[in-house]
Design a protein around this motif. Structure first.
Motif, mmCIF file in Angstrom:
data_model
loop_
_atom_site.group_PDB
_atom_site.id
_atom_site.type_symbol
_atom_site.label_atom_id
_atom_site.label_comp_id
_atom_site.label_asym_id
_atom_site.label_seq_id
_atom_site.Cartn_x
_atom_site.Cartn_y
_atom_site.Cartn_z
ATOM 1 N N ASN A 399 0.820 -1.203 0.000
ATOM 2 C CA ASN A 399 0.000 0.000 0.000
ATOM 3 C C ASN A 399 0.858 1.259 0.000
ATOM 4 O OD1 ASN A 399 -2.475 1.561 0.304
ATOM 5 N ND2 ASN A 399 -1.860 1.878 2.421
ATOM 6 N N ARG A 402 3.039 0.443 -3.847
ATOM 7 C CA ARG A 402 2.383 -0.100 -5.038
ATOM 8 C C ARG A 402 3.417 -0.686 -6.003
ATOM 9 N NH1 ARG A 402 -3.425 0.327 -4.071
ATOM 10 N NH2 ARG A 402 -3.290 1.346 -2.056
ATOM 11 N N LEU A 443 -9.166 -6.815 -6.035
ATOM 12 C CA LEU A 443 -8.380 -5.863 -6.814
ATOM 13 C C LEU A 443 -7.748 -6.512 -8.036
ATOM 14 C CD1 LEU A 443 -6.534 -3.628 -4.185
ATOM 15 C CD2 LEU A 443 -8.592 -3.092 -5.500
ATOM 16 N N GLY A 501 -9.401 2.258 -1.701
ATOM 17 C CA GLY A 501 -8.470 1.356 -2.367
ATOM 18 C C GLY A 501 -7.231 1.087 -1.546
ATOM 19 N N PRO A 515 -4.363 5.895 -1.773
ATOM 20 C CA PRO A 515 -4.062 6.590 -3.029
ATOM 21 C C PRO A 515 -4.933 7.805 -3.301
ATOM 22 C CG PRO A 515 -5.218 4.529 -3.470
ATOM 23 C CD PRO A 515 -4.880 4.534 -2.014
ATOM 24 N N VAL A 536 -13.310 1.517 -5.457
ATOM 25 C CA VAL A 536 -12.039 1.402 -6.169
ATOM 26 C C VAL A 536 -11.894 -0.056 -6.590
ATOM 27 C CG1 VAL A 536 -9.531 1.577 -6.011
ATOM 28 C CG2 VAL A 536 -10.983 3.302 -4.899
ATOM 29 N N ARG A 538 -9.506 -1.130 -9.039
ATOM 30 C CA ARG A 538 -8.097 -1.410 -9.332
ATOM 31 C C ARG A 538 -7.273 -0.298 -8.710
ATOM 32 N NH1 ARG A 538 -10.526 -5.114 -10.776
ATOM 33 N NH2 ARG A 538 -10.400 -6.382 -12.680
ATOM 34 N N ALA A 539 -6.067 -0.629 -8.269
ATOM 35 C CA ALA A 539 -5.218 0.389 -7.653
ATOM 36 C C ALA A 539 -3.761 -0.027 -7.812
ATOM 37 C CB ALA A 539 -5.565 0.561 -6.176
ATOM 38 N N LEU A 544 -5.704 4.254 -11.097
ATOM 39 C CA LEU A 544 -6.856 3.867 -10.289
ATOM 40 C C LEU A 544 -8.057 3.673 -11.195
ATOM 41 C CD1 LEU A 544 -6.747 6.482 -7.384
ATOM 42 C CD2 LEU A 544 -6.244 4.059 -7.153
ATOM 43 N N LEU A 546 -12.088 3.745 -10.598
ATOM 44 C CA LEU A 546 -12.992 4.185 -9.543
ATOM 45 C C LEU A 546 -14.393 4.392 -10.101
ATOM 46 C CD1 LEU A 546 -13.606 5.448 -6.694
ATOM 47 C CD2 LEU A 546 -12.842 7.631 -7.664
#
Length: 649
Positions: A399, A402, A443, A501, A515, A536, A538-539, A544, A546
């Motif tokens: 986190n 990334r 995710l 996310g 993020p 969210v 995907r991150a 991103l 959203l």
């Protein structure tokens, strides 16, 4: 500079269940929290409890933890009530603890940072929720200065060390027992999962030996001498306290302190083959009071939890140091520890995986015949206390960065384990976390049912806690200090994951790192506006995905998006579908015309932009971003915040 505005134009004709459940969760917790507050607090906000302190040095954190996530819920979009009462309860409990003699000048008198870090997350959330609160700004500086300014006695700047494992407003709280207290470490049932603190105290080999006063006294003297002075790795939790002051004020002295303190622990780790030791004496020497051993410090590798708290302390330190300095070398603190522990792992029968924290891993070993375990602790006989590797640690590390290499640390756990990472188990642990596995699979696009499942699980936990509250007839003046935190009906894990996310912040001192953040585009307050749900999907490091939905059928809502919890990132482009077909169509038609959209891309190149959501509309955005280009700050206004960037420093 005018803020970029995205106008949603796609009607939300079939509102997904997750959006309805998300808004329902906000509302249910608002109603539940008021009942909880009314039952367990007095008119002045203090918790209903006895009027004398009987807990020695232990316990201050547990009182604050009764409300620890209330300002976090406000930050996500919870009612204004949560900020008002979250602040009121912090102030009231502080006064209550001062009257009991365990808090001085609004800060804990002196205890270990494993525990202090648990409740100061509450304070960091308050500061992020309202960074213009002058009282909290003053507190943040005073609290940080207890360590940054040598005059308070906690810190030795010549050696960059905190001088005692127990520290606080009273300076170093020397020893393990208070003056006049009998130095006995008697047997108690709570010790059973953890065993003896040391292996080398003469005549003691099992916990049962502590039933004899002479041997209990011998262990007590050892604790007092070895845990009573010098620095320990658990003190790395202080870095969040200092980082909070830096982000609030921008004062460079706080950043310099973090660089010095985290830097000396990096050096100690390098000198120990990359594995962070857990202690250093007042001369800065590892093992100074432990016969040269790199293990054996308070809340360190040997006792009681080992990697459980060392992992959290190193991640918290890395987050604070990296955010405030922009220097990625601090990430080596958690990475090297994580990799070392993992390298020692092995498969064992599931029944042999019941280590000292077995209750943390019930879902990971449920139904498995064999389990991959790693050693959480180290003593004179080597590594021991074999348990599954919790994904909390690599998830928190990923986190922060990334980075692909940190995602691979998550994947190696998943590939080694033999249970379904998509499964959602409805539980609510102390850390208000534990659902990292199914969220991470979501995710990846492999667990589409997760948003609805985790929101249903969260609602079930609110209902369960309300039932527990209704049935609670305990004498509140005599209850255990953990009583209230076990009943707090607020849970934020699902909302943090789905709307930001990001994983739930590390419980022991973690800052809210995500993020993005939201603000109400009309009122300017933090969090999602009423009626707006966010997901969210995907991150990654630079992108991103959203979805925002306004479930109101009558009201337009405006949402300001910010790149990073602390405006540390920058948005680059936003791609989204815009409606090109007619809507709602002819009054005489039975249904609206078929929806047609065209993709649009807008250049943002800013830290914030606004989305206008007419009633009953939605927008799916793909947002590109550049990470860690700005010095972190606590933003509150809705202007298009620019810089300062690291390049301008």
């Amino acid at each position: 500079k005018i803020m970029h505005v995205i106008q949603a134009s796609v009607p939300s004709m079939n509102v997904p269940a997750w959006a309805v459940l998300q808004r329902r969760l906000f509302d249910e917790m608002r109603a539940a929290a008021e009942i909880y507050l009314h039952k367990y607090t007095r008119d002045d906000g203090s918790l209903i409890w006895r009027d004398a302190w009987i807990n020695g040095r232990d316990g201050v954190d547990d009182f604050y933890e009764a409300f620890v996530n209330w300002p976090l819920l406000y930050l996500l979009g919870g009612d204004d009530w949560f900020l008002a009462h979250g602040q009121r309860e912090w102030d009231a409990i502080t006064r209550q603890m001062e009257s009991l003699g365990v808090v001085r000048d609004e800060y804990e008198l002196g205890y270990d940072q494993f525990h202090q870090s648990e409740h100061y997350t509450y304070f960091y959330f308050l500061c992020l929720a309202n960074p213009t609160n002058r009282k909290n700004i003053d507190r943040a500086k005073r609290f940080a200065d207890l360590y940054v300014e040598p005059r308070f006695g906690n810190y030795d700047p010549s050696r960059a060390l905190i001088r005692a494992p127990h520290n606080g407003a009273g300076g170093p709280r020397w020893g393990f027992f208070d003056g006049g207290q009998q130095r006995l470490w008697r047997w108690s049932s709570w010790m059973t999962p953890y065993g003896l603190p040391f292996d080398d105290v003469e005549g003691l080999s099992t916990l049962d030996d502590l039933r004899e006063d002479a041997k209990a006294s011998r262990m007590g003297e050892a604790l007092h001498a070895r845990y009573g002075k010098g620095d320990v790795a658990a003190n790395l939790g202080v870095i969040s306290l200092i980082a909070n002051a830096f982000v609030l004020t921008g004062d460079a002295k706080y950043r310099r302190w973090i660089e010095d303190y985290a830097g000396v622990w990096l050096r100690r780790a390098a000198e120990n083959g990359g594995l962070i030791p857990d202690n250093a004496g007042l001369n800065g020497l590892v093992g100074e009071y432990l016969s040269g051993k790199w293990y054996g410090g308070l809340y360190g590798w040997q006792w009681p939890h080992g990697y459980y708290n060392i992992g959290m302390a190193t991640i918290v330190a890395a987050a604070g140091a990296w955010l405030t300095s922009g220097d990625a070398r601090y990430l080596d603190l958690p990475r090297q520890v994580m990799d070392k522990v993992w390298s020692l792992g092995k498969f064992v029968p599931a029944k042999a995986a019941a280590g000292s924290l077995a209750h943390h891993f019930a879902d990971q070993i449920d139904g498995a015949s064999d389990v991959f375990v790693v050693p959480y602790r180290h003593g004179d006989a080597g590594w021991f206390d074999w348990q599954p590797m919790s994904p909390i640690y690599p998830a928190a590390l990923w986190n922060l960065t990334r980075a692909d290499e940190d995602w691979q640390r998550i994947e190696r756990i998943r590939l080694a384990e033999k249970y379904d990472w998509s499964r959602v188990i409805p539980h609510h642990n102390k850390e208000d976390s534990g659902h990292e596995q199914p969220w991470l699979r979501f995710l990846c696009g492999e667990n589409a049912a997760y948003p609805e499942a985790i929101l249903q699980a969260s609602l079930s936990q609110v209902r369960r806690r309300m039932a527990l509250i209704e049935q609670d007839h305990a004498d509140l003046a005599q209850v255990n200090i953990h009583h209230w935190q076990q009943l707090n009906p607020v849970t934020t894990e699902a909302l943090v994951q789905l709307t930001l996310g990001a994983p739930q912040p590390i419980y022991n001192g973690g800052l809210l790192v995500a993020p993005l953040r939201y603000f109400d585009g009309v009122s300017g307050r933090p969090g999602l506006p009423r009626d707006v749900a966010a997901l969210v999907t995907r991150a990654s490091a630079d992108e991103l995905k959203l979805q925002l939905i306004n479930i109101s059928t009558t009201q337009t809502r405006e949402v300001v998006l910010q790149a990073g919890s602390f405006a540390e990132h920058r948005f680059e482009h936003v791609t989204f579908p815009a409606r090109v077909s007619e809507f709602p169509g002819s009054q005489t038609a039975y249904a609206a015309p078929a929806l047609e959209t065209a993709r649009q891309t807008r250049a943002i190149t800013a830290t914030r932009f606004k989305v206008v959501l007419p009633a009953g509309s939605e927008v799916d955005m793909t947002i590109s971003m550049t990470r860690n280009v700005n010095v972190p700050g606590y933003g509150q206004a809705t202007e298009p915040l620019e810089g300062p960037s690291w390049q301008k420093q």
